[in-house]
Design a protein around this motif. Structure first.
Motif, short mmCIF file in Angstrom:
data_model
loop_
_atom_site.label_atom_id
_atom_site.label_comp_id
_atom_site.label_asym_id
_atom_site.label_seq_id
_atom_site.Cartn_x
_atom_site.Cartn_y
_atom_site.Cartn_z
N GLY A 1 0.81 -1.20 0.00
CA GLY A 1 0.00 0.00 0.00
C GLY A 1 0.85 1.26 0.00
O GLY A 1 0.51 2.26 -0.63
N MET A 2 1.99 1.20 0.67
CA MET A 2 2.89 2.35 0.69
C MET A 2 3.45 2.64 -0.70
O MET A 2 3.62 3.80 -1.08
N VAL A 3 3.73 1.57 -1.45
CA VAL A 3 4.16 1.78 -2.84
C VAL A 3 3.02 2.40 -3.64
O VAL A 3 3.20 3.37 -4.37
N ALA A 4 1.82 1.85 -3.47
CA ALA A 4 0.68 2.30 -4.26
C ALA A 4 0.31 3.76 -3.99
O ALA A 4 -0.24 4.43 -4.86
N THR A 5 0.62 4.24 -2.77
CA THR A 5 0.25 5.63 -2.46
C THR A 5 1.45 6.54 -2.30
O THR A 5 1.28 7.74 -2.09
N ASN A 6 2.66 6.02 -2.39
CA ASN A 6 3.87 6.82 -2.18
C ASN A 6 3.81 7.59 -0.87
O ASN A 6 3.91 8.83 -0.83
N THR A 7 3.71 6.85 0.21
CA THR A 7 3.54 7.43 1.54
C THR A 7 4.66 8.43 1.86
O THR A 7 5.83 8.16 1.62
N GLY A 8 4.26 9.58 2.41
CA GLY A 8 5.23 10.61 2.79
C GLY A 8 5.35 10.71 4.30
O GLY A 8 6.18 10.05 4.91
N GLY A 9 4.50 11.51 4.92
CA GLY A 9 4.47 11.57 6.38
C GLY A 9 5.24 12.75 6.95
O GLY A 9 5.78 13.59 6.23
N SER A 10 5.27 12.78 8.27
CA SER A 10 5.74 13.97 9.00
C SER A 10 7.25 14.16 8.92
O SER A 10 7.73 15.26 9.18
N ARG A 11 7.99 13.11 8.65
CA ARG A 11 9.45 13.28 8.63
C ARG A 11 10.01 13.30 7.22
O ARG A 11 11.20 13.09 7.00
#
Lengths: 493, 493
Positions: free
Chosen positions: B147-157
């Protein structure tokens, strides 16, 4: 209609400086490595619309456009192939990006820059330096930004900063479909998570699919200080353990270049003796240029070297000013050329296997070409190694050795060590055969679909690129792969 | 043949736990945000070959497969659409990756990990922690790696470490062409510069084109220490100037979260009063959670705060332990939910324009929905802002406001500020209409070519994804875009 008439028509649509023909094209036909190519003409569009005009022209004229930036690539992708009797009849035209000179527009608050594809790395960094910023990619050549996208430039400081891809925010590019569509993803936004990125797909594509005209990159702060040393690991495994130790202790490592004895000797051979960190003693089997970058790194480097010595990782270390330390490293290529004929292989393996691979590769070379020596060096921090086979005093790599040697070493790299046949130079006619051997069905299928959409007539990219567009399958039409057979990598380190 | 019979046939080819039907599917049908969807069935393949079997089955059965990881995405892409009278008749089947549980295989020397797509971020990081390594992506949810690949997870850091793309070394994935080809680019090599990367193209694709089964990532060292403070900038421009100053001085910044007054009040409303850095005083118009990570960062933070105060950037600062400092930040979402109905927009603009954008956006909201308040917060270091419009005490976003408000704000973001309509959540049915409005011809053309090659029947991905495969153009068949009209972003912050 002949090519001359076609080119006159094109020149009339552009400007007087845009089309070059006849003599004086050597600069555009001679690659940084490998045999000179033969452009039938050079076109130099000056903006996006001129690029579109050129691409539309090439579609109609049946020409192949070979995009070329600074022509500093090492896999032969930016110059047309040499004339060959069996070559396809399509005119081979260099599309030089040297007049795509927009910017650099540096935004010091966002830490970004937007530049035309023909702007050089040094020009961008000169502009960025006014804001104490840089695109921190360090290499011997001075490529254009468009070329850096096409080859995904890495370099010596990749361990700290990553490759071009890691800094790329967006591109604008011109495709060769029937509408000559523009891929417009030029943005300086850092958070712009809007589905699949064509920008990312053009990275490393070597000029296939679309002509990159503009590039947006992220910049980094110039470090306050750099500190460098040459050190001698006790053995190969210790050279790997030392870089793992340095990272684990949070040392701000910006380069970790490991050099084999023969490569060090070659560099010594072409430099002033005073620069030698080891004072003329026999070259160690392995030596390491280590660099830290940041604040107060001189003290930190000394402390790290003491710790590595105490832990039994290194048996000697000499701190030198960066310019002096790097000068020895940067002389290796010149030194190898002076030493003889060089067959250079640009490979990588997982970092933990570098020493085992080095030993195995030397065994392979000793079996296939016992008369040659191995002079290796590389970015061990990232798993990279330039494995050079040198025929001391030779003028040319012996033709009967080349194919067998390349095959044997790359089979070892890929098959036994799970490594890469192209660590940083990218894919071009020099190594296209190994792309063909190693890349799987799903990737090919996708790239065929992409090529069919963006370049159905096969207008863009060196004809030796194995994944470029065009009606026929690569093996039938591409001199690079057909002729290469077992691959013909660059013959320089 | 009915769907029941088709599913029985599939179950016989897989195993008893692989096909779920009937009751108990709510977990798979309910997205993290938005209306519940309606899966006709759930299939849970356990390895690469089972994924291929499922994809081949879906091709034959005419089913749509909606790939789903942890179902924590925020744009609705991982659950089938709700039942609608006009919906196309194809069965909607969730392809859950939760049984793709290979690894994690961590290589501490190479600093890499290989995991099955269904492994969670927390599980990977638990394994990596044994080597003092981590995948340094920090967010509220616990997504799967696929899922992280599919959404290109970014986040606070992200300001320190980049997004998922920056850590991705390779994937294995299954396409939906007639051979059900495997895209096999699974490698832990850091230097592997072998032409265009399909891996990179699948990043952010939301489950279209191919089902990711395995993921290889680069890990980083866990920092020795973190130090955090809440600070109060003198005004909006100072909040931007302060992050530029911190970077220019080389501070090891790992988060820079700016919170508007209403968002801070909302977080205060659901937390223990003791945790409040401002001791119950009225919420400042802007406050900033700043975090440094590395060695000796506590001292460094104090020095930086003194410097920022001396330079007139901030008028107050409170150092707090990281857990306490972050707890206030992490309560914002809960706080906003408690405060009323929330329309959340996930946008970005160039960093230097954040304050001007914030002012302009509040003006737009005041015009379109004067009864609502704006509660914004975001990753200002990267230009990101979660712009939330809150109807205090409301249960639902007023239907007559939604379309006009979303259009007005996103037109401001994209048109006036050159910003992004999806800074970090990715593309799904919630915001597909804005993809359609903003993405250019060249990108569309390329993605159509890719889809034609990898998924000609349109088997993979939520039907509302505007770039997925399939014979008909998106506007005609995709309920998400057709119904969305002006877009229907997630209604939560």
């Amino acid at each position: 209609v002949g090519l001359d008439a076609e080119l006159e028509r094109l020149a009339a649509d552009l400007d007087a400086a845009a089309v070059l023909r006849g003599g004086g094209l050597d600069r555009y036909g001679t690659p940084a490595r490998g045999a000179p190519g033969h452009p039938d003409a050079v076109v130099r569009p000056a903006d996006l619309e001129q690029v579109r005009t050129v691409v539309a022209w090439a579609r109609g004229a049946g020409a192949v456009l070979v995009p070329q930036g600074a022509n500093s690539g090492l896999v032969g992708a930016s110059t047309p192939p040499p004339r060959r009797p069996d070559r396809e009849a399509r005119p081979m035209v260099v599309l030089s990006t040297e007049r795509l000179r927009a910017g650099p527009v540096v935004d010091p608050v966002a830490r970004t820059a937007v530049v035309g594809a023909g702007v050089r790395l040094s020009e961008l960094n000169e502009e960025a330096a006014a804001h104490r910023l840089e695109l921190p990619i360090d290499l011997g050549a001075d490529p254009s930004l468009g070329g850096m996208v096409a080859t995904n430039t890495g370099g010596s400081r990749m361990i700290a900063h990553g490759d071009l891809r890691a800094h790329l925010l967006g591109v604008r590019a011109v495709a060769a479909d029937d509408r000559v569509s523009v891929v417009d993803e030029l943005t300086t936004l850092r958070k712009h998570n809007v589905g699949p990125s064509l920008t990312q797909l053009l990275v490393g594509a070597g000029g296939a699919f679309a002509v990159v005209t503009d590039v947006a990159v992220s910049l980094e702060r110039v470090p306050r200080e750099r500190a460098t040393a040459w050190m001698v690991p006790v053995d190969g495994p210790a050279a790997i353990a030392a870089v793992v130790d340095l990272e684990a202790r949070g040392a701000p490592l910006s380069a970790y270049e490991v050099v084999g004895a023969h490569a060090l000797e070659a560099a010594r051979g072409v430099g002033p003796p005073g620069a030698d960190p080891f004072g003329g003693a026999p070259a160690p089997e392995l030596s390491v240029l280590v660099e830290l970058s940041g604040d107060d790194v001189a003290e930190r480097l000394t402390a790290e070297l003491e710790r590595l010595a105490a832990d039994g990782r290194i048996r000697d270390a000499v701190v030198q000013p960066p310019t002096r330390a790097w000068s020895l490293r940067h002389r290796i290529t010149e030194g190898l050329r002076a030493r003889g004929a060089v067959l250079g292989l640009d490979v990588s393996v997982p970092r933990g296997s570098l020493d085992a691979f080095r030993v195995a590769a030397r065994r392979v070379v000793a079996r296939v070409a016992p008369e040659a020596e191995v002079a290796d060096f590389g970015h061990w921090g990232d798993g990279g190694m330039h494995l050079n086979v040198v025929w001391v005093g030779g003028d040319e790599v012996p033709a009967h050795r080349r194919a067998e040697l390349v095959d044997a070493v790359l089979a070892l790299v890929v098959g036994d060590f799970g490594g890469s046949f192209s660590a940083e130079h990218g894919v071009g006619p020099h190594n296209a055969a190994w792309w063909d051997r190693t890349v799987g069905d799903g990737t090919r299928l996708a790239l065929q679909g992409l090529a069919a959409a963006l370049d159905p007539l096969g207008v863009l990219g060196h004809p030796g690129l194995p994944y470029r567009g065009g009606p026929a399958p690569p093996a039938a039409t591409h001199p690079g792969t057909a002729a290469g057979g077992s691959g013909s990598p660059n013959n320089d380190p």
